[in-house]
Design a protein around this motif. Structure first.
Motif, short mmCIF file in Angstrom:
data_model
loop_
_atom_site.label_atom_id
_atom_site.label_comp_id
_atom_site.label_asym_id
_atom_site.label_seq_id
_atom_site.Cartn_x
_atom_site.Cartn_y
_atom_site.Cartn_z
N PHE A 193 0.31 6.80 6.92
CA PHE A 193 1.21 5.80 6.60
C PHE A 193 0.46 4.44 7.07
CE2 PHE A 193 1.94 8.15 10.74
CZ PHE A 193 1.92 7.17 11.70
N ALA A 194 1.17 3.33 6.75
CA ALA A 194 0.60 2.08 7.22
C ALA A 194 1.53 1.24 7.56
CB ALA A 194 -0.32 1.48 6.26
N TYR A 195 1.19 0.30 8.49
CA TYR A 195 2.15 -0.79 8.97
C TYR A 195 1.47 -2.19 8.78
CZ TYR A 195 5.69 2.03 11.18
OH TYR A 195 6.67 3.15 11.68
N GLN A 196 2.46 -3.13 8.50
CA GLN A 196 1.88 -4.59 8.38
C GLN A 196 2.79 -5.61 8.57
OE1 GLN A 196 1.36 -4.29 4.16
NE2 GLN A 196 3.66 -4.58 3.49
N GLN A 197 2.17 -6.73 8.85
CA GLN A 197 2.79 -8.14 9.14
C GLN A 197 2.44 -9.15 8.12
OE1 GLN A 197 1.97 -8.95 13.11
NE2 GLN A 197 3.55 -7.75 13.85
N GLU A 198 3.64 -9.48 7.29
CA GLU A 198 3.35 -10.60 6.10
C GLU A 198 3.18 -12.16 6.78
OE1 GLU A 198 5.09 -10.37 1.88
OE2 GLU A 198 6.48 -11.62 3.09
N SER B 232 -0.17 -11.97 -0.30
CA SER B 232 -1.42 -12.28 -0.44
C SER B 232 -2.24 -11.84 0.90
CB SER B 232 -2.00 -13.31 -1.12
OG SER B 232 -1.30 -13.32 -2.54
N GLN B 233 -1.56 -12.57 1.96
CA GLN B 233 -1.89 -12.64 3.21
C GLN B 233 -1.23 -11.67 4.47
OE1 GLN B 233 -2.25 -16.66 4.22
NE2 GLN B 233 -4.35 -16.95 3.29
N ARG B 234 -1.80 -10.84 4.91
CA ARG B 234 -0.91 -10.06 5.79
C ARG B 234 -1.87 -9.22 6.83
NH1 ARG B 234 0.30 -4.95 1.75
NH2 ARG B 234 -1.80 -4.50 0.85
N HIS B 235 -1.39 -8.88 8.00
CA HIS B 235 -1.89 -8.05 8.67
C HIS B 235 -1.58 -6.54 8.59
CE1 HIS B 235 -2.75 -11.46 11.70
NE2 HIS B 235 -1.33 -11.81 11.22
N HIS B 236 -2.44 -5.51 8.56
CA HIS B 236 -2.16 -4.39 8.25
C HIS B 236 -3.07 -3.29 9.09
CE1 HIS B 236 -5.36 -3.81 5.37
NE2 HIS B 236 -4.81 -4.85 4.76
N VAL B 237 -2.46 -2.00 9.26
CA VAL B 237 -2.91 -0.97 10.12
C VAL B 237 -2.83 0.41 9.39
CG1 VAL B 237 -3.45 0.04 12.23
CG2 VAL B 237 -2.54 -2.38 12.14
N SER C 202 -6.81 -11.67 3.65
CA SER C 202 -7.13 -13.15 3.54
C SER C 202 -6.58 -13.70 2.11
CB SER C 202 -8.30 -13.48 3.87
OG SER C 202 -9.53 -13.03 3.07
N GLY C 203 -6.58 -12.66 1.20
CA GLY C 203 -6.39 -13.34 -0.16
C GLY C 203 -6.64 -12.42 -1.15
N VAL C 204 -6.36 -12.63 -2.34
CA VAL C 204 -6.70 -11.76 -3.59
C VAL C 204 -7.62 -12.02 -4.25
CG1 VAL C 204 -5.69 -11.15 -5.64
CG2 VAL C 204 -4.35 -11.31 -3.69
N ARG D 80 -8.82 -9.24 -0.26
CA ARG D 80 -9.88 -9.41 0.47
C ARG D 80 -9.66 -9.48 1.97
NH1 ARG D 80 -13.64 -10.90 -3.53
NH2 ARG D 80 -15.16 -10.05 -1.58
N ILE D 81 -10.48 -9.02 2.87
CA ILE D 81 -10.26 -8.76 4.21
C ILE D 81 -11.10 -9.91 5.02
CG2 ILE D 81 -9.65 -6.49 4.00
CD1 ILE D 81 -12.10 -5.86 5.75
N ALA D 82 -10.29 -10.35 6.06
CA ALA D 82 -11.17 -11.22 6.87
C ALA D 82 -12.40 -10.69 7.50
CB ALA D 82 -10.25 -11.90 8.15
N ARG D 83 -13.47 -11.52 7.88
CA ARG D 83 -14.47 -10.71 7.97
C ARG D 83 -14.56 -10.29 9.69
NH1 ARG D 83 -20.09 -14.56 8.72
NH2 ARG D 83 -21.65 -12.74 9.30
#
Length: 466
Positions: A187-192, A198-203, A230-232, A244-247
């Motif tokens: 499963f996964a969790y996220q914060q929009e 297009s931008q969200r934290h996810h685990v 960080s974007g699409v 795309r994910i943040a570095r």
């Protein structure tokens, strides 16, 4: 012994180079070892080689089909459509399958602190570890303001595309599947962020195999990967549209730790410093990633679970309980497309003389002569397409040999037509459309999800009939 719905024996490898055999995970960081079986799958190991032949043949067909599309791209109204089709075939069919074949050769098949994409490339680094049961993870993440992501389905996929284009909030948007221990995330969790999908934290979370230890001997129960979208954009390796994910993935790791520890004082964290060497690299989409190599171990054993909390459960293949044994969308899509294609082709044969044919005297869906008598066309349709309908029916209900025969027939038909077109015969637009449908059918039937479903049927003694 089972823990959280898991056993010490995992499902078979989905790599195309491996036989259909279950595996048992070894100790600390070790590679999985095949389990020798005298019955069950032991009687079907030869199917793996046949599966691999089809897997490779369909990949070749996809590249040839892309070449045919590119050859037909002239300066006309159809140029844009054909170029978009070329990109779609290369990005979503040809290149992912090529990666699937090549990564079985050069990507290590043991724990290296990184997940893998479904086509075998290295995915996101693993930067979190957890101790505790699944209910405690759900409780902790929910209290910390995280939202459980929806599973990837056709509906959720369409919704996230629409939401991203229109910048509409979708707090439960699905995350792409990544693989660890030969399983997709449980499963996964996220914060929009600011209502922008297009931008969200996810685990993403994966359960570790029973008895498995981290390199160094530390016992944990879950591994996770926390990153920030960080974007699409387009994938660096496949040209697919993706997030795309943040570095700096350490920043996201620290964000997860801060939210869970602030939300519940019962959560404790132990940092394994220099668990891996700090490095700069790329993930499965080609995004640059940077980490210091520290691995926090989050202890949730003291977290109290609210009465009546839902237990999602984890299956042996890492999926939420209740999904095991369900027919995968790839099988459904393949059978629906095959039936629709066969019915349309039969109708074109029978009623072709009543206006179905194009101005060149050929069928717009293929190469059927306009002057073909109706009674002859009917029998050709019956002899050609009724077996396909029967095979699709048997495949839908788990027929192993029906699926393989269907793959073989459609692949041979494609290969013969493509060879004819490569020799100089110019395909009609309808012929290209028909080839694209056939290609989608065999791609779906040879997908890893379809193979896994067949494998499960073999393990359980179901679906082995034609």
């Amino acid at each position: 012994m089972k823990r959280d719905g898991r056993s010490s024996e995992t499902r078979a490898s989905t790599d195309p180079s491996r036989a259909l055999a279950p595996v048992r995970e070894s100790g600390a960081g070790g590679a999985a070892e095949p389990v020798v079986m005298m019955g069950g799958l032991g009687r079907h190991l030869g199917l793996a080689w046949l599966e691999n032949v089809f897997f490779f043949a369909v990949m070749i067909c996809s590249f040839v089909f892309a070449v045919l599309l590119l050859r037909e791209a002239t300066w006309s109204w159809s140029l844009l459509l054909l170029l978009v089709g070329f990109w779609a075939v290369m990005a979503y069919l040809a290149l992912p399958r090529l990666h699937r074949v090549l990564t079985t050769i050069y990507v290590p098949d043991y724990f290296i602190g990184c997940s893998r994409t479904t086509d075998g490339r290295l995915g996101d680094p693993l930067n979190l570890a957890f101790i505790g049961d699944e209910q405690q993870i759900h409780e902790t993440m929910t209290r910390a303001g995280w939202v459980k992501a929806d599973p990837v389905t056709l509906g959720s996929s369409v919704r996230i595309v629409v939401s991203s284009l229109l910048r509409r909030s979708y707090a439960e948007a699905p995350v792409s599947p990544l693989v660890l221990f030969r399983r997709t995330q449980a499963f996964a969790y996220q914060q929009e962020v600011d209502g922008n999908p297009s931008q969200r934290h996810h685990v993403r979370f994966w359960p570790t195999p029973e008895g498995w230890l981290l390199p160094g001997g530390r016992r944990i129960e879950w591994l996770a990967s926390g990153t920030f979208d960080s974007g699409v954009g387009l994938s660096f390796f496949t040209l697919q549209v993706t997030h795309r994910i943040a570095r700096d993935i350490d920043t996201e790791r620290d964000h997860v730790l801060r939210t869970v520890t602030d939300a519940d004082a019962a959560v404790s964290v132990e940092m394994l410093h220099d668990f891996t060497t700090g490095y700069h690299s790329r993930n499965g989409g080609g995004d640059a990633v940077m980490t210091d190599g520290d691995l926090p171990v989050v202890d949730l054993t003291a977290v109290a679970v609210a009465p009546g909390a839902t237990a999602y459960g984890v299956s042996e293949d890492g999926q939420v309980l209740g999904t095991v044994g369900r027919r995968p969308p790839s099988i459904v899509a393949a059978c629906v497309l095959a039936v629709a294609s066969a019915l349309v082709s039969m109708a074109a044969l029978v009623w072709g003389g009543d206006g179905v044919l194009g101005p060149n005297g050929r069928d717009v869906l293929g190469d059927v002569p306009a002057e073909l008598p109706a009674n002859v066309a009917l029998w050709i349709g019956v002899l050609t397409y009724v077996p396909i309908l029967w095979l699709a029916y048997r495949t839908f209900f788990g027929g192993v040999w029906a699926r393989l025969i269907m793959i073989a027939l459609v692949t041979l038909s494609q290969a013969s037509q493509m060879w004819q077109y490569l020799q100089g015969t110019r395909p009609t637009f309808g012929a290209l459309l028909s080839l694209s449908v056939d290609l989608l059918v065999v791609y779906a039937l040879t997908s890893l999800s379809a193979r896994d479903w067949v494998e499960q049927g073999l393990v359980e003694g179901e679906g082995a009939a034609a």
